[in-house]
Design a protein around this motif. Structure first.
Motif, PDB file in Angstrom:
ATOM      1  N   LEU A 135      22.124  35.260  40.870  1.00 42.07           N
ATOM      2  CA  LEU A 135      23.537  34.881  40.836  1.00 42.07           C
ATOM      3  C   LEU A 135      23.798  33.671  39.941  1.00 42.07           C
ATOM      4  O   LEU A 135      24.945  33.419  39.572  1.00 42.07           O
ATOM      5  N   ALA A 136      22.756  32.939  39.595  1.00 40.25           N
ATOM      6  CA  ALA A 136      22.941  31.774  38.722  1.00 40.25           C
ATOM      7  C   ALA A 136      23.557  32.190  37.390  1.00 40.25           C
ATOM      8  O   ALA A 136      24.423  31.498  36.849  1.00 40.25           O
ATOM      9  N   ASP A 137      23.110  33.330  36.872  1.00 44.52           N
ATOM     10  CA  ASP A 137      23.628  33.821  35.595  1.00 44.52           C
ATOM     11  C   ASP A 137      24.698  34.892  35.773  1.00 44.52           C
ATOM     12  O   ASP A 137      25.331  35.301  34.799  1.00 44.52           O
ATOM     13  N   ASN A 138      24.867  35.353  37.006  1.00 44.77           N
ATOM     14  CA  ASN A 138      25.852  36.411  37.285  1.00 44.77           C
ATOM     15  C   ASN A 138      26.636  36.062  38.549  1.00 44.77           C
ATOM     16  O   ASN A 138      26.622  36.806  39.531  1.00 44.77           O
ATOM     17  N   PRO A 139      27.321  34.906  38.565  1.00 41.64           N
ATOM     18  CA  PRO A 139      27.925  34.429  39.815  1.00 41.64           C
ATOM     19  C   PRO A 139      29.041  35.306  40.368  1.00 41.64           C
ATOM     20  O   PRO A 139      29.357  35.216  41.551  1.00 41.64           O
ATOM     21  N   ASN A 140      29.628  36.134  39.517  1.00 40.59           N
ATOM     22  CA  ASN A 140      30.724  36.996  39.977  1.00 40.59           C
ATOM     23  C   ASN A 140      30.269  38.424  40.243  1.00 40.59           C
ATOM     24  O   ASN A 140      31.100  39.306  40.459  1.00 40.59           O
ATOM     25  N   ASN A 141      28.969  38.632  40.230  1.00 46.68           N
ATOM     26  CA  ASN A 141      28.435  39.977  40.404  1.00 46.68           C
ATOM     27  C   ASN A 141      28.379  40.320  41.894  1.00 46.68           C
ATOM     28  O   ASN A 141      27.527  39.821  42.632  1.00 46.68           O
ATOM     29  N   LEU A 142      29.294  41.155  42.325  1.00 44.63           N
ATOM     30  CA  LEU A 142      29.403  41.475  43.750  1.00 44.63           C
ATOM     31  C   LEU A 142      28.209  42.273  44.253  1.00 44.63           C
ATOM     32  O   LEU A 142      27.840  42.177  45.425  1.00 44.63           O
ATOM     33  N   ASP A 143      27.602  43.064  43.371  1.00 49.23           N
ATOM     34  CA  ASP A 143      26.411  43.817  43.784  1.00 49.23           C
ATOM     35  C   ASP A 143      25.259  42.867  44.115  1.00 49.23           C
ATOM     36  O   ASP A 143      24.521  43.080  45.084  1.00 49.23           O
ATOM     37  N   LEU A 144      25.110  41.824  43.310  1.00 47.54           N
ATOM     38  CA  LEU A 144      24.062  40.837  43.591  1.00 47.54           C
ATOM     39  C   LEU A 144      24.382  40.050  44.858  1.00 47.54           C
ATOM     40  O   LEU A 144      23.489  39.749  45.656  1.00 47.54           O
ATOM     41  N   MET A 145      25.652  39.716  45.039  1.00 52.46           N
ATOM     42  CA  MET A 145      26.043  39.021  46.266  1.00 52.46           C
ATOM     43  C   MET A 145      25.749  39.886  47.482  1.00 52.46           C
ATOM     44  O   MET A 145      25.264  39.405  48.512  1.00 52.46           O
ATOM     45  N   LEU A 151      28.144  26.717  42.790  1.00 53.00           N
ATOM     46  CA  LEU A 151      29.079  26.862  43.906  1.00 53.00           C
ATOM     47  C   LEU A 151      28.472  27.732  45.008  1.00 53.00           C
ATOM     48  O   LEU A 151      28.557  27.402  46.196  1.00 53.00           O
ATOM     49  N   ILE A 152      27.827  28.819  44.611  1.00 53.53           N
ATOM     50  CA  ILE A 152      27.201  29.709  45.595  1.00 53.53           C
ATOM     51  C   ILE A 152      26.104  28.970  46.362  1.00 53.53           C
ATOM     52  O   ILE A 152      25.995  29.084  47.589  1.00 53.53           O
ATOM     53  N   ALA A 153      25.302  28.184  45.644  1.00 55.12           N
ATOM     54  CA  ALA A 153      24.225  27.427  46.296  1.00 55.12           C
ATOM     55  C   ALA A 153      24.792  26.382  47.257  1.00 55.12           C
ATOM     56  O   ALA A 153      24.292  26.215  48.377  1.00 55.12           O
ATOM     57  N   LEU A 154      25.841  25.688  46.835  1.00 53.97           N
ATOM     58  CA  LEU A 154      26.453  24.675  47.697  1.00 53.97           C
ATOM     59  C   LEU A 154      27.109  25.308  48.920  1.00 53.97           C
ATOM     60  O   LEU A 154      27.070  24.746  50.024  1.00 53.97           O
ATOM     61  N   GLU A 155      27.701  26.483  48.733  1.00 48.11           N
ATOM     62  CA  GLU A 155      28.317  27.168  49.875  1.00 48.11           C
ATOM     63  C   GLU A 155      27.250  27.633  50.865  1.00 48.11           C
ATOM     64  O   GLU A 155      27.469  27.591  52.080  1.00 48.11           O
ATOM     65  N   GLU A 156      26.111  28.056  50.345  1.00 46.04           N
ATOM     66  CA  GLU A 156      25.024  28.465  51.239  1.00 46.04           C
ATOM     67  C   GLU A 156      24.497  27.255  52.005  1.00 46.04           C
ATOM     68  O   GLU A 156      24.230  27.333  53.207  1.00 46.04           O
ATOM     69  N   GLN A 157      24.371  26.138  51.308  1.00 43.48           N
ATOM     70  CA  GLN A 157      23.969  24.897  51.977  1.00 43.48           C
ATOM     71  C   GLN A 157      24.969  24.539  53.076  1.00 43.48           C
ATOM     72  O   GLN A 157      24.586  24.155  54.187  1.00 43.48           O
TER      73      GLN A 157
END
Length: 330
Positions: A50-60, A233-239
């Motif tokens: 997700l670092a390089d594909n933060p908007n990729n819903l399949d990866l999420m 943002l994804i990493a901070l939200e997970e934290q």
């Protein structure tokens, strides 16, 4: 002309794969990891993708699946809810979320039943053993540790309690400590220009342990330094999911502001007020968001509060925001 058309179609198809689905090489790796039941690595690979594909819903969705398979259901639920905030009605995520909620409902019913037994017989160590086992399944090791410690105090000769204390708390603590050290080493490697080494160390850290908020925070810093704000943002939200802390609101809000996600930024800035009523910078940044959203009156109200709390702020009128200590010019 025909050859040109074929080339253009190939390029467009490639672009669709990158934008809409998981990149081919990454998809192949994830498929293999899942087939081989290497679930922690499956999760870490999807999450770091997700670092390089933060908007990729399949990866999420793959990260949600990884957490679900590992057993971290509340966190899997949180990821699904984030996906559905971005893409309401996404069928596969709705189905996953429904399954997770059903499982959590059953587990919470079991927890409630055991807690009732504890109230009725507080000196029965076996009830705490049972409660600890449930929390271990949820990967909530803090609560598991608390329960198993009570079990060993009440029933020091209980072999299962002692086994769980050693195998599922002390050993897990060691894995988490190692993951924290690896994440620090990874950031150090990146600062020295060793990017490939940093990536490998972070992946190893996430494969070892998914329970340390510090590892996610360090990873977010690593991404911020690379200006990969979507992934940060994804990493901070997970934290934030692992360890909710109103003090993180500024970092989360600033990332959202830089990503022009102003409503989300406002929500995070407002969390600062759970921590302290005095937060002039939060008010100021909320004013910036409201101004961008076209709410001039609301923006002025926030600016006025900010300047009243911190008069120097009016003179400074900062043209930069900071995320994890990194300065971003506005």
């Amino acid at each position: 002309m025909k050859r040109f058309s074929v080339i253009m179609v190939a390029i467009l198809c490639s672009a669709v794969v990158m934008a809409g689905g998981v990149p081919d090489a990454l998809m192949q790796k994830l498929t293999k990891l899942k087939e081989e039941q290497r679930i922690p690595e499956y999760y870490s690979t999807a999450f770091m993708g997700l670092a390089d594909n933060p908007n990729n819903l399949d990866l999420m969705d793959a990260t949600a699946e990884g957490l679900q398979l590992i057993g971290a259901l509340p966190r899997a639920q949180a990821v699904c809810e984030r996906i559905l905030n971005e893409a309401p009605g996404r069928a596969q995520t709705e189905k996953r979320l429904e399954d997770i909620k059903k499982n959590l409902e059953k587990i919470n019913a079991r927890i409630k039943l055991v807690q009732q037994k504890i109230e009725e017989d507080p000196d029965n160590g076996q009830n705490y053993v049972t409660l600890s086992a449930i929390y271990i399944g949820l990967k909530d090791y803090a609560k598991a540790r608390e329960a198993v410690n009570k079990a060993t105090r009440l029933a020091p000769s209980n072999p299962l309690a002692n086994l769980m204390k050693n195998a599922y708390t002390q050993q897990l603590d060691e894995a988490t400590k190692k993951a924290i050290v690896l994440s620090q080493d990874a950031l150090g490697a990146y600062n020295k220009g060793q990017k490939a080494e940093a990536h490998t160390l972070f992946q190893t850290a996430f494969t070892l342990s998914i329970i340390s908020p510090f590892v996610y925070e360090t990873y977010a810093t690593y991404l911020v330094k690379q200006k990969k704000l979507g992934g940060a943002l994804i990493a901070l939200e997970e934290q934030h999911t692992i360890h909710p802390d109103p003090g993180q609101g500024m970092d989360l809000g600033n990332v959202c502001y830089l990503l022009k996600r102003y409503n989300k930024a406002l929500a995070y800035y407002s969390e600062e007020f759970k921590y302290s009523r005095y937060s002039p910078k939060a008010h100021y940044n909320m004013g910036l968001c409201l101004r961008e959203l076209g709410d001039k009156k609301g923006a002025k109200e926030q600016f006025d509060i900010a300047f009243k709390q911190m008069p120097k702020l009016k003179e400074m009128k900062s043209n930069a925001v900071y995320v994890r200590g990194v300065k971003f010019e506005l």
